[in-house]
Motif scaffolding. Structure first.
Motif, PDB file in Angstrom:
ATOM      1  N   VAL A 269     107.603 102.835  62.899  1.00 57.31           N
ATOM      2  CA  VAL A 269     108.773 102.045  62.512  1.00 57.31           C
ATOM      3  C   VAL A 269     109.675 102.845  61.576  1.00 57.31           C
ATOM      4  O   VAL A 269     110.889 102.935  61.793  1.00 57.31           O
ATOM      5  CB  VAL A 269     108.363 100.720  61.839  1.00 57.31           C
ATOM      6  N   SER A 270     109.121 103.446  60.542  1.00 53.32           N
ATOM      7  CA  SER A 270     109.976 104.072  59.526  1.00 53.32           C
ATOM      8  C   SER A 270     110.717 105.288  60.068  1.00 53.32           C
ATOM      9  O   SER A 270     111.846 105.568  59.654  1.00 53.32           O
ATOM     10  CB  SER A 270     109.166 104.434  58.284  1.00 53.32           C
ATOM     11  N   LEU A 271     110.129 106.029  61.015  1.00 54.66           N
ATOM     12  CA  LEU A 271     110.838 107.157  61.603  1.00 54.66           C
ATOM     13  C   LEU A 271     111.980 106.663  62.489  1.00 54.66           C
ATOM     14  O   LEU A 271     113.056 107.280  62.539  1.00 54.66           O
ATOM     15  CB  LEU A 271     109.865 108.011  62.417  1.00 54.66           C
ATOM     16  N   VAL A 272     111.755 105.559  63.186  1.00 54.73           N
ATOM     17  CA  VAL A 272     112.804 104.956  64.006  1.00 54.73           C
ATOM     18  C   VAL A 272     113.973 104.521  63.122  1.00 54.73           C
ATOM     19  O   VAL A 272     115.142 104.760  63.435  1.00 54.73           O
ATOM     20  CB  VAL A 272     112.235 103.763  64.806  1.00 54.73           C
ATOM     21  N   LYS A 273     113.654 103.914  61.995  1.00 61.50           N
ATOM     22  CA  LYS A 273     114.710 103.458  61.097  1.00 61.50           C
ATOM     23  C   LYS A 273     115.453 104.640  60.484  1.00 61.50           C
ATOM     24  O   LYS A 273     116.674 104.612  60.319  1.00 61.50           O
ATOM     25  CB  LYS A 273     114.110 102.565  60.003  1.00 61.50           C
ATOM     26  N   ALA A 274     114.720 105.694  60.153  1.00 59.78           N
ATOM     27  CA  ALA A 274     115.358 106.889  59.604  1.00 59.78           C
ATOM     28  C   ALA A 274     116.307 107.507  60.625  1.00 59.78           C
ATOM     29  O   ALA A 274     117.406 107.967  60.274  1.00 59.78           O
ATOM     30  CB  ALA A 274     114.301 107.895  59.173  1.00 59.78           C
ATOM     31  N   ALA A 275     115.902 107.539  61.890  1.00 55.41           N
ATOM     32  CA  ALA A 275     116.773 108.082  62.931  1.00 55.41           C
ATOM     33  C   ALA A 275     118.042 107.239  63.070  1.00 55.41           C
ATOM     34  O   ALA A 275     119.140 107.775  63.276  1.00 55.41           O
ATOM     35  CB  ALA A 275     116.018 108.137  64.258  1.00 55.41           C
ATOM     36  N   ALA A 276     117.902 105.919  62.952  1.00 57.58           N
ATOM     37  CA  ALA A 276     119.084 105.053  63.005  1.00 57.58           C
ATOM     38  C   ALA A 276     120.022 105.351  61.834  1.00 57.58           C
ATOM     39  O   ALA A 276     121.254 105.397  62.002  1.00 57.58           O
ATOM     40  CB  ALA A 276     118.654 103.591  62.993  1.00 57.58           C
ATOM     41  N   ARG A 277     119.467 105.558  60.661  1.00 60.01           N
ATOM     42  CA  ARG A 277     120.315 105.888  59.504  1.00 60.01           C
ATOM     43  C   ARG A 277     121.008 107.231  59.700  1.00 60.01           C
ATOM     44  O   ARG A 277     122.170 107.398  59.297  1.00 60.01           O
ATOM     45  CB  ARG A 277     119.487 105.899  58.219  1.00 60.01           C
ATOM     46  N   LEU A 278     120.332 108.204  60.303  1.00 60.62           N
ATOM     47  CA  LEU A 278     120.959 109.501  60.575  1.00 60.62           C
ATOM     48  C   LEU A 278     122.184 109.349  61.471  1.00 60.62           C
ATOM     49  O   LEU A 278     123.101 110.169  61.424  1.00 60.62           O
ATOM     50  CB  LEU A 278     119.956 110.445  61.239  1.00 60.62           C
ATOM     51  N   ARG A 279     122.188 108.292  62.252  1.00 60.00           N
ATOM     52  CA  ARG A 279     123.322 108.041  63.147  1.00 60.00           C
ATOM     53  C   ARG A 279     124.369 107.123  62.514  1.00 60.00           C
ATOM     54  O   ARG A 279     125.314 106.707  63.177  1.00 60.00           O
ATOM     55  CB  ARG A 279     122.833 107.438  64.462  1.00 60.00           C
ATOM     56  N   GLY A 280     124.171 106.792  61.244  1.00 57.97           N
ATOM     57  CA  GLY A 280     125.127 105.940  60.560  1.00 57.97           C
ATOM     58  C   GLY A 280     125.000 104.473  60.873  1.00 57.97           C
ATOM     59  O   GLY A 280     125.910 103.686  60.580  1.00 57.97           O
ATOM     60  N   LEU A 281     123.879 104.058  61.456  1.00 54.77           N
ATOM     61  CA  LEU A 281     123.681 102.649  61.793  1.00 54.77           C
ATOM     62  C   LEU A 281     123.221 101.886  60.556  1.00 54.77           C
ATOM     63  O   LEU A 281     122.390 102.367  59.787  1.00 54.77           O
ATOM     64  CB  LEU A 281     122.647 102.516  62.916  1.00 54.77           C
ATOM     65  N   PRO A 282     123.741 100.674  60.343  1.00 57.13           N
ATOM     66  CA  PRO A 282     123.510  99.945  59.090  1.00 57.13           C
ATOM     67  C   PRO A 282     122.185  99.196  59.062  1.00 57.13           C
ATOM     68  O   PRO A 282     122.142  97.962  59.099  1.00 57.13           O
ATOM     69  CB  PRO A 282     124.698  98.983  59.033  1.00 57.13           C
ATOM     70  N   GLY A 314     124.995 112.433  74.422  1.00 50.80           N
ATOM     71  CA  GLY A 314     125.494 111.668  73.282  1.00 50.80           C
ATOM     72  C   GLY A 314     125.801 112.565  72.095  1.00 50.80           C
ATOM     73  O   GLY A 314     125.625 113.785  72.139  1.00 50.80           O
ATOM     74  N   THR A 315     126.275 111.966  71.024  1.00 48.87           N
ATOM     75  CA  THR A 315     126.554 112.670  69.774  1.00 48.87           C
ATOM     76  C   THR A 315     125.875 111.934  68.641  1.00 48.87           C
ATOM     77  O   THR A 315     125.503 110.771  68.764  1.00 48.87           O
ATOM     78  CB  THR A 315     128.068 112.745  69.507  1.00 48.87           C
ATOM     79  N   ARG A 316     125.732 112.630  67.506  1.00 46.66           N
ATOM     80  CA  ARG A 316     125.025 112.042  66.374  1.00 46.66           C
ATOM     81  C   ARG A 316     125.635 110.721  65.933  1.00 46.66           C
ATOM     82  O   ARG A 316     124.931 109.756  65.683  1.00 46.66           O
ATOM     83  CB  ARG A 316     125.035 113.031  65.193  1.00 46.66           C
ATOM     84  N   ARG A 317     126.957 110.674  65.789  1.00 48.78           N
ATOM     85  CA  ARG A 317     127.616 109.438  65.394  1.00 48.78           C
ATOM     86  C   ARG A 317     128.037 108.676  66.633  1.00 48.78           C
ATOM     87  O   ARG A 317     128.853 109.161  67.424  1.00 48.78           O
ATOM     88  CB  ARG A 317     128.857 109.739  64.538  1.00 48.78           C
ATOM     89  N   PRO A 318     127.450 107.492  66.848  1.00 42.40           N
ATOM     90  CA  PRO A 318     127.800 106.737  68.065  1.00 42.40           C
ATOM     91  C   PRO A 318     129.257 106.317  68.062  1.00 42.40           C
ATOM     92  O   PRO A 318     129.871 106.145  67.005  1.00 42.40           O
ATOM     93  CB  PRO A 318     126.862 105.519  68.009  1.00 42.40           C
TER      94      PRO A 318
END
Length: 319
Positions: A269-282, A314-318
């Motif tokens: 879970v925490s790695l998934v959430k970290a990856a979402a934050r790397l993409r700027g997801l709130p 894709g790109t880092r920032r969706p």
């Protein structure tokens, strides 16, 4: 808006149709840096997730940190999901702990308008199969919503147990997280026609081809929670038999991601959430007892994520 149709088979058919067209989305739950539920950020994040056309959405489940939510927070998350989904796809809410507490969450999900429930493994205790079947019966008897059982951790069904829960009128499916394909094949053969099966293995794409060979092509995708482009590219390759694309995604993205995930308990879970934050997801941080990755693992995650996005176009920032 009430999502419940009053017809378990109707909900099962909607799920069946959705499973054929897209991955199953298990969204993250958004928290502030202080650890409070952030419903508005969750709504923003979820709207972007659903814009990628998953087959169904499962809020407040394992990836959504169900065990970290109190009942009011759970209500807010499921209500927001039903509102954002707006009838476009099925909403299946997680419930769990013992059957009595699971029913408290089930009633909240009913009131919020969820279409069905995913019965997460019970808390802590080991139990014989007769007790596992009774647990499912008690939950099913206390809610009008269709129910999907989840075998993982302390929950494992034999063909006899599977037939027992499948005989419950509102139980429409089983999600498997054990990845014992011999046992799973026996369960699919024991099930009645139309009973649904889901691949619930951690990072399910790794085993998606193997699960499909025993008649379980549908799967949940934690990767969809942070990189729908990658998840959808793999799903399309699997459905069209594009072995070259699947192999490249598995070798260059999924396997390195899983190797990083397996380094620390809770990274599923925490790695998934970290990856979402790397993409700027709130989505914010994880709640204890989970922990966010440290700098070295974050750097490794960035490299893996960028490789996967490049493969999927894709790109880092969706956008």
């Amino acid at each position: 808006m009430a999502g419940f149709s009053g017809d378990p088979e109707g909900v099962a058919q909607r799920l069946r149709d959705g499973m054929a067209s897209g991955v199953l989305s298990f969204p993250l739950t958004s928290f502030t840096e202080a650890g409070d539920l952030d419903v508005e950020s969750y709504r923003t994040y979820l709207a972007a997730q659903l814009a990628t056309a998953p087959g169904a959405v499962f809020p407040a489940c394992g990836t959504g940190e169900f065990s970290a939510l109190d009942e009011d927070e759970y209500r807010a998350v499921v209500t927001a999901t039903v509102e954002i989904a707006d009838g476009r796809l099925p909403v299946i809410a997680g419930v769990g702990y013992g059957w009595a507490q699971a029913l408290r969450f089930a009633r909240i999900a009913e009131e919020a308008g969820a279409d069905a429930l995913l019965a997460l493994p019970h808390y802590l205790v080991e139990a014989p199969e007769a007790g596992l079947v009774k647990q499912v019966r008690r939950i099913a008897a206390g809610t009008r919503l269709p129910l999907i059982a989840y075998q993982r951790g302390p929950v494992t069904f034999t063909p006899e147990g599977l037939r027992a829960i499948a005989a419950i009128p509102t139980v429409i499916g089983l999600k498997d997280g054990h990845s014992d394909l011999d046992r799973l094949q026996r369960l699919t053969l024991a099930a009645p026609d139309g009973f649904l099966f889901f691949n619930g293995a951690a990072t399910a794409e790794i085993q998606a081809r193997a699960y499909a060979t025993v008649g379980v092509p549908a799967y949940s995708s934690a990767v969809h929670a942070f990189a729908p482009e990658i998840a959808c590219a793999f799903f399309t390759a699997l459905r069209t038999g594009d072995e070259a694309t699947m192999t490249k995604l598995l070798r260059d993205f999924y396997v390195p991601f899983v190797e990083l995930r397996d380094k620390v308990p809770g990274y599923g879970v925490s790695l998934v959430k970290a990856a979402a934050r790397l993409r700027g997801l709130p989505v914010g941080p994880v709640r204890a007892p989970l922990t966010d990755p440290g700098p070295d693992d974050l750097a490794a995650l960035e490299r893996v994520l960028d490789t996967g996005l490049a493969l999927a176009g894709g790109t880092r920032r969706p956008a």
